[in-house]
Design a protein around this motif. Sequence first.
Motif, PDB file in Angstrom:
ATOM      1  N   ILE A 228      10.001  -5.242  -0.475  1.00  0.00           N
ATOM      2  CA  ILE A 228       8.953  -4.445  -1.120  1.00  0.00           C
ATOM      3  C   ILE A 228       7.865  -4.223  -0.069  1.00  0.00           C
ATOM      4  O   ILE A 228       7.407  -5.178   0.555  1.00  0.00           O
ATOM      5  N   VAL A 229       7.484  -2.951   0.132  1.00  0.00           N
ATOM      6  CA  VAL A 229       6.543  -2.602   1.194  1.00  0.00           C
ATOM      7  C   VAL A 229       5.364  -1.831   0.616  1.00  0.00           C
ATOM      8  O   VAL A 229       5.545  -0.944  -0.225  1.00  0.00           O
ATOM      9  N   SER A 230       4.173  -2.168   1.071  1.00  0.00           N
ATOM     10  CA  SER A 230       2.981  -1.407   0.696  1.00  0.00           C
ATOM     11  C   SER A 230       3.106  -0.014   1.300  1.00  0.00           C
ATOM     12  O   SER A 230       3.245   0.144   2.511  1.00  0.00           O
ATOM     13  N   ASP A 231       3.100   1.005   0.434  1.00  0.00           N
ATOM     14  CA  ASP A 231       3.280   2.385   0.888  1.00  0.00           C
ATOM     15  C   ASP A 231       2.562   3.315  -0.077  1.00  0.00           C
ATOM     16  O   ASP A 231       3.031   3.535  -1.195  1.00  0.00           O
ATOM     17  N   PRO A 232       1.399   3.863   0.327  1.00  0.00           N
ATOM     18  CA  PRO A 232       0.650   4.750  -0.569  1.00  0.00           C
ATOM     19  C   PRO A 232       1.479   5.932  -1.067  1.00  0.00           C
ATOM     20  O   PRO A 232       1.238   6.441  -2.148  1.00  0.00           O
ATOM     21  N   GLY A 233       2.496   6.336  -0.300  1.00  0.00           N
ATOM     22  CA  GLY A 233       3.377   7.419  -0.726  1.00  0.00           C
ATOM     23  C   GLY A 233       4.596   6.919  -1.461  1.00  0.00           C
ATOM     24  O   GLY A 233       5.501   7.687  -1.773  1.00  0.00           O
ATOM     25  N   GLY A 234       4.631   5.614  -1.748  1.00  0.00           N
ATOM     26  CA  GLY A 234       5.774   5.014  -2.446  1.00  0.00           C
ATOM     27  C   GLY A 234       5.878   5.524  -3.866  1.00  0.00           C
ATOM     28  O   GLY A 234       4.942   6.079  -4.428  1.00  0.00           O
ATOM     29  N   GLY A 235       7.032   5.322  -4.443  1.00  0.00           N
ATOM     30  CA  GLY A 235       7.301   5.869  -5.756  1.00  0.00           C
ATOM     31  C   GLY A 235       6.661   5.143  -6.923  1.00  0.00           C
ATOM     32  O   GLY A 235       6.452   5.729  -7.974  1.00  0.00           O
ATOM     33  N   ALA A 236       6.349   3.868  -6.793  1.00  0.00           N
ATOM     34  CA  ALA A 236       5.822   3.108  -7.934  1.00  0.00           C
ATOM     35  C   ALA A 236       4.697   2.184  -7.486  1.00  0.00           C
ATOM     36  O   ALA A 236       4.897   1.338  -6.614  1.00  0.00           O
ATOM     37  N   PHE A 237       3.519   2.365  -8.037  1.00  0.00           N
ATOM     38  CA  PHE A 237       2.381   1.464  -7.816  1.00  0.00           C
ATOM     39  C   PHE A 237       1.942   1.382  -6.356  1.00  0.00           C
ATOM     40  O   PHE A 237       1.410   0.365  -5.923  1.00  0.00           O
ATOM     41  N   GLY A 238       2.204   2.415  -5.560  1.00  0.00           N
ATOM     42  CA  GLY A 238       1.861   2.380  -4.145  1.00  0.00           C
ATOM     43  C   GLY A 238       2.754   1.456  -3.343  1.00  0.00           C
ATOM     44  O   GLY A 238       2.385   0.963  -2.291  1.00  0.00           O
TER      45      GLY A 238
END
Length: 90
Positions: free
Chosen positions: A73-83
């Motif tokens: 699980i990676v912190s990604d502002p463009g990620g699909g769920a919850f950043g």
Amino acid sequence: MLDLLSARPTSACVFALAADTQSLSLGGGCSLYLRGTIVPLSMFTNASGFASIRVPVPIDPSLRGGVLYAQGIVSDPGGGAFGLAFSNGL
């Protein structure tokens, strides 16, 4: 050893481990594949979006035949769920 590849560079990440699995849709194309008690192992990806962690397994006969599931699980502002961006389950 667990490796996380092609993740967002220089970002917080978690290798999550659990003894059971599921397929829980979180929206945005992301799914949580772990169920039950989840053990998080935190770290950061490098400039190439790579992270790796060694998971020592004790020499204990009671662990024979045991199964362990993992997910990155990676912190990604463009990620699909919850950043967050979620890997496929292992």
